[in-house]
Design a protein around this motif. Structure first.
Motif, short mmCIF file in Angstrom:
data_model
loop_
_atom_site.label_atom_id
_atom_site.label_comp_id
_atom_site.label_asym_id
_atom_site.label_seq_id
_atom_site.Cartn_x
_atom_site.Cartn_y
_atom_site.Cartn_z
N TYR A 146 0.83 -1.22 0.00
CA TYR A 146 0.00 0.00 0.00
C TYR A 146 0.86 1.27 0.00
O TYR A 146 1.84 1.37 0.75
CB TYR A 146 -0.88 0.02 1.25
CG TYR A 146 -2.25 -0.59 1.07
CD1 TYR A 146 -2.59 -1.33 -0.06
CD2 TYR A 146 -3.22 -0.43 2.04
CE1 TYR A 146 -3.85 -1.90 -0.20
CE2 TYR A 146 -4.49 -0.98 1.91
CZ TYR A 146 -4.78 -1.71 0.79
OH TYR A 146 -6.02 -2.27 0.65
N THR A 147 0.44 2.23 -0.82
CA THR A 147 1.02 3.57 -0.78
C THR A 147 0.25 4.37 0.29
O THR A 147 -0.88 4.03 0.59
CB THR A 147 0.86 4.27 -2.14
OG1 THR A 147 -0.53 4.28 -2.48
CG2 THR A 147 1.67 3.55 -3.20
N PRO A 148 0.82 5.43 0.83
CA PRO A 148 2.13 6.01 0.55
C PRO A 148 3.29 5.34 1.29
O PRO A 148 4.43 5.67 1.05
CB PRO A 148 1.96 7.46 1.01
CG PRO A 148 0.92 7.40 2.08
CD PRO A 148 0.00 6.28 1.72
N TYR A 149 2.97 4.34 2.20
CA TYR A 149 4.06 3.76 2.99
C TYR A 149 5.10 3.09 2.09
O TYR A 149 6.32 3.24 2.29
CB TYR A 149 3.53 2.75 4.01
CG TYR A 149 4.63 2.18 4.88
CD1 TYR A 149 5.24 2.97 5.86
CD2 TYR A 149 5.09 0.89 4.69
CE1 TYR A 149 6.27 2.47 6.64
CE2 TYR A 149 6.13 0.38 5.47
CZ TYR A 149 6.71 1.18 6.44
OH TYR A 149 7.74 0.69 7.20
N SER A 150 4.62 2.36 1.06
CA SER A 150 5.55 1.62 0.20
C SER A 150 6.44 2.56 -0.61
O SER A 150 7.47 2.15 -1.13
CB SER A 150 4.78 0.70 -0.74
OG SER A 150 3.87 1.44 -1.51
N ILE A 151 6.02 3.82 -0.74
CA ILE A 151 6.86 4.79 -1.46
C ILE A 151 7.93 5.35 -0.53
O ILE A 151 9.05 5.62 -0.95
CB ILE A 151 5.99 5.94 -2.01
CG1 ILE A 151 5.01 5.40 -3.04
CG2 ILE A 151 6.86 7.04 -2.63
CD1 ILE A 151 3.88 6.35 -3.34
N LYS A 152 7.59 5.44 0.75
CA LYS A 152 8.49 6.13 1.68
C LYS A 152 9.42 5.18 2.43
O LYS A 152 10.50 5.58 2.87
CB LYS A 152 7.67 6.93 2.69
CG LYS A 152 6.85 8.03 2.02
CD LYS A 152 6.08 8.83 3.03
CE LYS A 152 5.16 9.85 2.38
NZ LYS A 152 5.79 10.70 1.39
N ASP A 241 -2.65 10.22 -5.72
CA ASP A 241 -3.80 9.79 -4.94
C ASP A 241 -3.54 8.37 -4.41
O ASP A 241 -3.55 7.41 -5.19
CB ASP A 241 -5.05 9.80 -5.83
CG ASP A 241 -6.29 9.35 -5.09
OD1 ASP A 241 -6.20 9.03 -3.89
OD2 ASP A 241 -7.37 9.31 -5.73
N PRO A 242 -3.30 8.21 -3.10
CA PRO A 242 -3.00 6.87 -2.57
C PRO A 242 -4.16 5.90 -2.70
O PRO A 242 -3.96 4.69 -2.78
CB PRO A 242 -2.66 7.13 -1.10
CG PRO A 242 -3.20 8.47 -0.79
CD PRO A 242 -3.23 9.25 -2.06
N VAL A 243 -5.38 6.44 -2.71
CA VAL A 243 -6.53 5.55 -2.85
C VAL A 243 -6.56 4.94 -4.26
O VAL A 243 -7.02 3.81 -4.47
CB VAL A 243 -7.84 6.31 -2.54
CG1 VAL A 243 -9.05 5.41 -2.70
CG2 VAL A 243 -7.80 6.84 -1.12
N LEU A 244 -6.02 5.69 -5.24
CA LEU A 244 -5.96 5.18 -6.61
C LEU A 244 -5.12 3.89 -6.66
O LEU A 244 -5.44 2.95 -7.40
CB LEU A 244 -5.35 6.23 -7.54
CG LEU A 244 -5.46 5.94 -9.04
CD1 LEU A 244 -6.92 5.89 -9.49
CD2 LEU A 244 -4.69 6.97 -9.84
N PHE A 245 -4.04 3.85 -5.86
CA PHE A 245 -3.23 2.63 -5.81
C PHE A 245 -4.10 1.45 -5.37
O PHE A 245 -4.02 0.36 -5.93
CB PHE A 245 -2.04 2.78 -4.85
CG PHE A 245 -1.24 1.51 -4.72
CD1 PHE A 245 -0.24 1.21 -5.62
CD2 PHE A 245 -1.53 0.59 -3.71
CE1 PHE A 245 0.48 0.02 -5.52
CE2 PHE A 245 -0.81 -0.60 -3.61
CZ PHE A 245 0.19 -0.88 -4.51
#
Lengths: 532, 114
Positions: A146-152, A241-245
């Motif tokens: 899940y983003t945004p955690y997986s991005i950071k 948009d993190p929900v878009l992920f």
């Protein structure tokens, strides 16, 4: 099934016709490729299972036992990612599907044998990349990324995501191969409505693999692009948009649930009719309900996102459509029950697993309704209720059917019989252990225990202890199954061509089959379940 | 192995006779159309269409993809079954876009203070 019966070919079969490791690693024989998948899946199942036992041991008592919170997150990710991508998704289609699809439809192999072997190599490359990433680097996102955690997060998300992408590619290739095989290689007289229901299930699964998996691949690549190039797609800080992920991810991953369960339903159809010695009730309804489930599965992904920030209107729409899944699923359940009615039922080990599937999947399905309803999902979301629900579907459903199918087709695959008493004992351990492990988790979830946490309050301890003891019973059951497999291979009696009195084509050839499956091309003259 | 079996696949086979030869001129025209549409994409980006920017870009991309499939991949002259299979892919893509858009638009309305 009325066919011209193949003559016995002596002792030459697909296992001993060619010798040496090279003959296995370069084999285009769908049966050998199926066995190579089986060994791979068993290896990864061992890894994923050990991770599960570790998690349950950590949760035996409140407070840290032997894992740090970070280590707990990593082991949780190992367990989820391994079991989903390397065990349950490829489990039935790649192992039993590869082995039996051509035999079921009277073909000598799949449509593209080289592509089939390539699928295994691609799968192994992705799986080993994922496994090595997990064990050499830290990955703590869970299997959903899940983003945004997986991005950071500073962990090895990119490598892990690329590994999932590669395994997805293998899944697409297998799906394509199966679709073309079903359309082009059926024996004379094998009309679509004379195909075994396992083939219908594999066909529906293949459609899902081909249509849904590319979306996961693109989504994961977008995630990599965002992490490495800073393209703003999912990260709000970059205008994303993190929900878009979550939309993109679940557009694949909800159909993926059916990639896992549809082949299992196909196996159960075979087991129920064989061990009831009765023509299956509602063949056409069961066949088309597989396609129905596959179709509906594309419209319901938003029920994973009710509390994600998704709009209320979208939530209502997805909740309503989700209820439709119950229709084709119930069609299957009621037709299996009707098949059992007045059948000559024998409770041999494969049938026990089929019964276990029906019992556990019914609980998994009914508790799914509570999660599909907006009002109750808000309470149950991200609690142990969800963990129990999806384990009842995935383990109680898919793994039960995989074990049942494995015991059912073991004599055909290896030409040996196994110890039936021990096989029944494995069922008792796994079935009892499963319920002891996961039923308390429904109660824990209803009490509000959140999932994915490495610690909990003392009020939850007794149920957690029961759950942990259950995991030991499951582990014992699977270890015993491994023993049954090895003992059967080493000391099992020679299997006859058709030990169960089944009617489908694979039982008309010797056990194990010859390299080209049929000595005489079969001509199909009747349906697959003409018992009485 | 597969060839042997395909000889007796009778019922399942939906084979099509000859391979359609697409005139070279059509290839040239389609290639020209693709180039023009690429410039159109860049042009509309410069216009800063706001909320319409994404739908316009998607529309142009869809037209380009359709041209490639119909002519370069020969789908226009291919078996009906293959056309249906391609159509299914696009249908489910529309489902993904449609429901995601439903969420995004209604979410903005629900939380917007404007």
């Amino acid at each position: 099934m009325g066919t011209t019966t193949a003559t016995h070919s002596g002792e030459i079969n697909y296992i001993n016709e060619f010798k040496g490791l090279k003959s296995w690693f370069t084999s285009l024989d769908h049966k050998r490729i199926g066995l190579m998948y089986m060994i791979s899946v068993m290896f990864f199942f061992l890894l994923g299972g050990l991770a599960a036992l570790l998690l349950r041991l950590e949760l035996l008592k409140p407070g840290g036992q032997f894992l740090t919170p970070d280590q707990y997150n990593q082991v949780l990710t190992y367990h989820g990612a391994i079991m989903v991508f390397m065990v349950i998704i490829p489990g039935i289609p790649a192992v039993l599907g590869n082995f039996f699809l051509p035999l079921h439809i009277g073909a000598k192999d799949v449509a593209f044998p080289r592509l089939n072997l390539a699928s295994w190599y691609v799968f192994m490359f992705g799986a080993l990349l994922a496994a090595s990433t997990m064990f050499t680097s830290k990955i703590d996102t869970g299997w959903t990324f899940y983003t945004p955690y997986s991005i950071k997060t500073g962990t090895a998300v990119v490598t892990m995501v690329l590994a999932a992408f590669i395994m997805g590619m293998s899944s697409i290739l297998t799906g394509l191969n199966f679709i073309v095989t079903v359309h082009k290689l059926r024996a004379p007289g094998m009309t679509m409505h004379r195909m075994p229901l396992f083939v219908w299930a594999l066909y529906s699964t293949a459609i899902l693999q081909v249509l849904a998996t590319p979306v996961l691949g693109i989504t994961l690549l977008l995630l990599v692009a965002e992490r490495t190039l800073g393209v703003g797609i999912f990260d709000p800080a970059l205008g994303g948009d993190p929900v878009l992920f979550q939309h993109f991810f679940w557009f694949y991953s909800h159909p993926a649930v059916y990639i896992m369960i549809l082949p299992a339903m196909g196996v159960v159809s075979e087991l129920i009719t064989t061990f009831s010695k009765k023509t299956i009730f509602g063949y056409t309804a069961i066949a088309y309900s597989s396609l129905g489930i596959a179709g509906v599965s594309f419209f319901v992904w938003g029920h994973h996102m009710f509390v994600s920030g998704q709009s209320e209107i979208a939530g209502i729409v997805f909740s309503f459509i989700t209820m439709l899944v119950g229709v084709p699923t119930a069609i299957k359940m009621f037709n299996w029950l009707a098949t059992l009615y007045k059948g000559s039922i024998s409770f041999q080990s494969p049938m026990l697993y089929a019964m276990g599937f029906m019992f556990l999947f019914a609980i998994g399905g009914v508790t799914g309704i509570m999660l599909a309803v907006l009002a109750t999902d808000v309470h149950f979301h991200d609690t142990y209720f969800v963990v129990a629900h999806f384990h009842y579907v995935m383990v109680g459903g898919t793994l039960m059917a995989l074990m049942g199918g494995f015991y059912y087709w073991f004599p055909k695959m290896f030409g040996k019989m196994y110890n039936e008493s021990l096989a029944r004992l494995t069922f008792i351990f796994i079935f009892v252990g499963f319920n002891v492990t996961f039923f308390p988790q429904f109660i824990l979830g209803a009490m509000g225990m959140p999932r994915r946490y490495f610690d909990y309050i003392p009020a939850y301890q007794s149920l957690n202890a029961i759950s942990t003891v259950g995991s030991w019973l499951i582990g014992t059951g699977f270890l015993l199954s491994l023993y049954v497999l090895v003992q059967g291979l080493r000391k099992g009696e020679k299997a006859p061509a058709n030990p169960w009195g089944s009617k489908t084509l694979e039982w008309t050839v010797p056990s194990p089959p010859i390299h080209t499956n049929f000595e005489v091309d079969p001509i199909v003259k009747a349906g697959p379940y003409e018992y009485k | 192995m597969a060839n042997t079996n395909s000889q007796h696949s009778g019922h399942g086979s939906s084979g099509h006779g000859g391979h359609h030869i697409i005139p070279f001129q059509i290839y040239i025209k389609v290639a020209a159309a693709l180039i023009v549409l690429t410039f159109a994409t860049v042009f509309f980006h410069w216009l800063h269409l706001g909320a319409l920017a994404a739908p316009v870009a998607f529309l142009i991309a869809a037209v380009k993809a359709a041209l490639v499939m119909l002519f370069f991949m020969g789908l226009k002259y291919d078996d009906k079954l293959n056309q249906v299979i391609f159509g299914c892919g696009f249908f489910f893509l529309l489902v993904l876009f449609g429901f995601s858009a439903l969420d995004i638009w209604t979410r903005i309305k629900e939380i917007s203070t404007l």
